[in-house]
Design a protein around this motif. Structure first.
Motif, mmCIF file in Angstrom:
data_model
loop_
_atom_site.group_PDB
_atom_site.id
_atom_site.type_symbol
_atom_site.label_atom_id
_atom_site.label_comp_id
_atom_site.label_asym_id
_atom_site.label_seq_id
_atom_site.Cartn_x
_atom_site.Cartn_y
_atom_site.Cartn_z
ATOM 1 N N ILE A 109 0.878 -1.178 0.000
ATOM 2 C CA ILE A 109 0.000 0.000 0.000
ATOM 3 C C ILE A 109 0.912 1.222 0.000
ATOM 4 N N GLN A 134 2.611 4.749 0.358
ATOM 5 C CA GLN A 134 2.346 5.890 1.228
ATOM 6 C C GLN A 134 2.903 7.189 0.662
ATOM 7 N N SER A 147 -2.962 0.007 -4.369
ATOM 8 C CA SER A 147 -3.009 1.357 -4.908
ATOM 9 C C SER A 147 -3.424 2.323 -3.809
ATOM 10 N N SER A 148 -2.952 3.581 -3.930
ATOM 11 C CA SER A 148 -3.269 4.606 -2.932
ATOM 12 C C SER A 148 -3.567 5.938 -3.601
ATOM 13 N N TYR A 149 -4.436 6.695 -2.950
ATOM 14 C CA TYR A 149 -4.637 8.103 -3.293
ATOM 15 C C TYR A 149 -3.852 8.900 -2.263
ATOM 16 N N ILE A 150 -2.949 9.751 -2.729
ATOM 17 C CA ILE A 150 -2.010 10.428 -1.842
ATOM 18 C C ILE A 150 -2.191 11.941 -1.955
ATOM 19 N N PHE A 205 -2.941 9.875 3.112
ATOM 20 C CA PHE A 205 -3.221 8.953 2.019
ATOM 21 C C PHE A 205 -4.310 7.980 2.450
ATOM 22 N N GLY A 213 -5.361 3.901 1.014
ATOM 23 C CA GLY A 213 -4.992 2.883 0.036
ATOM 24 C C GLY A 213 -5.583 1.537 0.352
ATOM 25 N N SER A 220 -5.105 -2.917 -0.762
ATOM 26 C CA SER A 220 -4.331 -3.953 -1.452
ATOM 27 C C SER A 220 -5.087 -5.267 -1.403
ATOM 28 N N ALA A 223 -5.030 4.038 5.964
ATOM 29 C CA ALA A 223 -5.257 5.472 5.763
ATOM 30 C C ALA A 223 -4.491 6.237 6.826
#
Length: 684
Positions: A164, A166, A244-247, A252, A254, A256, A291
């Motif tokens: 995941i 970061q 995948s992650s939104y940063i 963040f 994410g 997996s 998160a």
């Protein structure tokens, strides 16, 4: 326990008085230490501290050293770390042993969250955490229950990777690695890929491995049967993970998903029949979410949440047919908040829950179906006073076992048991002078017995025994055995552990020494009862007070920028308070390694001696000592503008026969013989 607490208080009082004299030097000490000592962040510490900031003993395996040591299991990968051995049920099912403790006392976690497998229910069950694509592996020796629960009363091993993400990667990064080992014609291929775009980052990794039965030095059993192969030690392994992650700037979120498919044989002695032996086929599916939110202009540095759901099953096959099946569904949740006050107080508070539904199906099940739920609140705080840093923490945990259809000589019934557990710790790091630290930690940690330690009652093929839990009264008369469950017989363990350590850097010499003493009340251990049930040796978990003490030491001399010599040693003595020794405790170990590195070449030559173990429990046999010689060579070069590392190592160069004392099947499972391992690592 009170004597230990008084000793701890006395030492800390002396250090506290000393800090007044050294307060003016503290900033200089910190800056010089930062320049000379490698700064490695320990994710498992909760506060993401560096190694030099830890009051308890910790080691981190990363980079080239991790690449050299990576093996087919976590136990085999870490068995050369100071204070760490392996219980060894063949190379694939090899669990770490930390300071003589393993199984339900050593927690293996993946990015801080439990693996969700059933490796703690039997030594023949493999750990699903994988070292092949790990960025680093952290080993916390000694109790780490505050953050990870009562299952970490002996230590924690944290496998860290980028599953995941970061942080947003600056560029695409791909690593492909292949290796081949001659002892089992073991071949593997692994890859890891990281990339991102705008505020998204993603990760993909996987590996496949296949090996035959291992070659071993010629050995024979008591009946005179001999072999040069560890029969039925083959394995196949497949792993795929995607995340995948939104940063954003302030944190963040994410997710997996990972799958594992593994098959491996359960090693048999030289008298093994030619037909297909027993083997395990396992499948695991795992979803994890993570998160982090970092507030602006707030005393709260970060707020995190981690959730992992693991669906695990494995079947044990006999003559090609499934005999016993283990099913486990585990849901784990951890949420934390980290703060920093104006007067340099730092800390973390959190909530941790672990819910597990465990089932054992088939005619040879030896444990009842059990639901285990635990809920805990914990906190950890630290503050620096000049040249001394103090830390303390506590954890309250409530754990409940709900066993279904528990069977004994009187019949079958359901049973519910609840344990209220409280643990606390105190630690200090004292900067004696630049790059030299004295560390002290004291902890009182409680552990509830695991479900198999409480309720086992049946034939356990993995240990080749009839296994009985601690909660039973057992009588044997004229070959007739009576087994009756009594829940009042089981109690929570309580470990009172004190660690005293020294970390020092003297010019080109670095040292690390730790002394420890661990008094464990109501210690649960599997003892040989000295008779048989259904033609299997009878073993029962028993609880007695125990004392474990020992030391770990390493010293490295950087002779020149190209040449380095390292010496290591560790030992542990584990006794019952009323006399006698605990079973399956590793003996002392001494090792030396010479390393060379210049330009594009690197090489290592290592010698490790394992002493004879003659400190024996009742009905336990001695294990002879042995010495292993290992050599390695690395070569770095560019190919088509890509970074390439080629490596080779020879293990057990002298083809020495060695048996692992901590193994349940030590007479039938010697260590692999001479083996050449070749590998290639491509980065682009």
């Amino acid at each position: 326990m009170f004597k230990l607490a008084k000793i701890s208080l006395a030492v800390v009082t002396v250090l506290a008085h000393s800090q007044v004299a050294y307060a003016e030097q503290s900033e200089a000490i910190a800056s010089e230490a930062a320049a000379k000592v490698e700064r490695i962040e320990v994710r498992a510490s909760g506060l993401k501290r560096e190694v030099v900031e830890m009051a308890g003993p910790v080691s981190v395996l990363s980079g080239e050293e991790l690449l050299r040591r990576t093996d087919v299991s976590i136990g085999e990968t870490l068995k050369y770390e100071v204070g760490v051995h392996a219980n060894y049920y063949g190379p694939v099912a090899s669990r770490p042993v930390i300071r003589g403790l393993d199984g339900a006392r050593v927690q293996v976690v993946h990015n801080g969250m439990g693996t969700g497998d059933v490796s703690r229910e039997g030594p023949d069950h493999t750990i699903t955490a994988d070292a092949v694509t790990a960025q680093q592996i952290e080993v916390l020796r000694g109790p780490a229950t505050l953050l990870y629960g009562s299952g970490a009363i002996g230590g924690v091993i944290n496998v860290v990777d980028n599953r995941i993400p970061q942080q947003r990667p600056q560029h695409s990064d791909t690593v492909i690695q292949t290796r081949f080992g001659t002892a089992a014609s073991d071949r593997s291929l692994s890859f890891a890929h990281d990339n991102g775009a705008e505020q998204f980052a993603w990760h993909l990794d996987g590996n496949v491995r296949k090996g035959n039965d291992y070659r071993v030095p010629l050995y024979q059993n008591d009946e005179g049967d001999s072999s040069k192969r560890l029969q039925n030690s083959w394995s196949e392994h497949q792993v795929l993970n995607i995340g995948s992650s939104y940063i954003a700037e302030q944190g963040f979120v994410g997710v997996s998903y990972g799958i594992i498919k593994t098959e491996y044989g359960l090693p048999e002695g030289p008298a093994a029949a030619e037909e297909e032996g027993e083997y395990i086929k396992l499948n695991q599916r795992r979803v994890a979410l993570a998160a982090e939110y970092r507030p602006v202009n707030s005393l709260w540095q970060s707020v995190t949440a981690d959730i992992a759901f693991t669906d695990y099953d494995h079947a044990e096959f006999e003559e090609g047919e499934p005999g016993t099946e283990f099913l486990s569904e585990a849901l784990e949740l951890r949420t934390t908040a980290t703060y920093e006050l104006a007067d340099s107080w730092r800390g973390i508070v959190g909530y941790h829950a672990n819910l597990r539904d465990y089932q054992a199906l088939g005619e040879e099940t030896f444990t009842p179906n059990t639901d285990t739920d635990s809920h805990a609140l914990f906190m950890l705080h630290e503050k620096r006073f000049g040249v001394i840093k103090l830390e303390f923490g506590s954890r309250y945990e409530q754990l409940t076992h709900q066993a279904y259809e528990l069977t004994d000589s009187l019949g079958s019934r359901d049973l519910k048991q609840k344990f209220n557990l409280f643990s606390w710790s105190f630690g200090a790091v004292y900067d004696v002078m630049p790059n030299q630290q004295l560390t002290l930690s004291y902890s009182q940690a409680q552990r509830a017995p695991a479900a198999n330690e409480l309720y086992a009652n049946g034939i356990h093929i993995g240990t080749r025994s009839y296994e009985i839990g601690v909660g039973y009264e057992v009588s044997n008369s004229n070959g007739a055995t009576q087994i009756v469950h009594n829940p009042a017989l089981a109690s929570a363990e309580q470990a009172n552990n004190i660690d005293l350590g020294w970390r020092g850097q003297f010019a080109n010499i670095s040292t690390n020494v730790n002394l420890f003493y661990n008094q464990i009340d109501n210690y649960a251990f599997l003892a040989n009862l000295g008779f048989e049930i259904a033609d299997f040796a009878a073993y029962q978990y028993q609880q007695q007070d125990a004392r474990l003490h020992g030391m770990e030491a390493s010293i490295s001399w950087q002779i020149t920028p190209e040449h380095q010599v390292t010496l290591i040693g560790d030992t542990v003595v584990a006794r019952l308070r009323d006399g006698g020794y605990l079973p399956r405790v590793p003996s002392y170990r001494l090792g030396a390694e010479y390393a060379y590195r210049a330009d594009s070449w690197g090489g290592q030559l290592g010698l490790t001696h394992y002493g004879k173990q003659n400190r024996l429990a009742e009905n336990e046999s001695a294990t002879a000592g042995y010495t292993l010689l290992e050599a390695g060579l690395n070569y770095y070069f560019d190919w088509q503008q890509q970074e390439v590392m080629a490596f080779a190592k020879v293990q057990n160069l002298t083809n020495r026969l060695g048996f692992v004392h901590s193994s349940f099947i030590k007479e039938d499972a010697p260590l692999p013989g001479r083996q050449l391992v070749l590998g290639l690592r491509l980065s682009f």
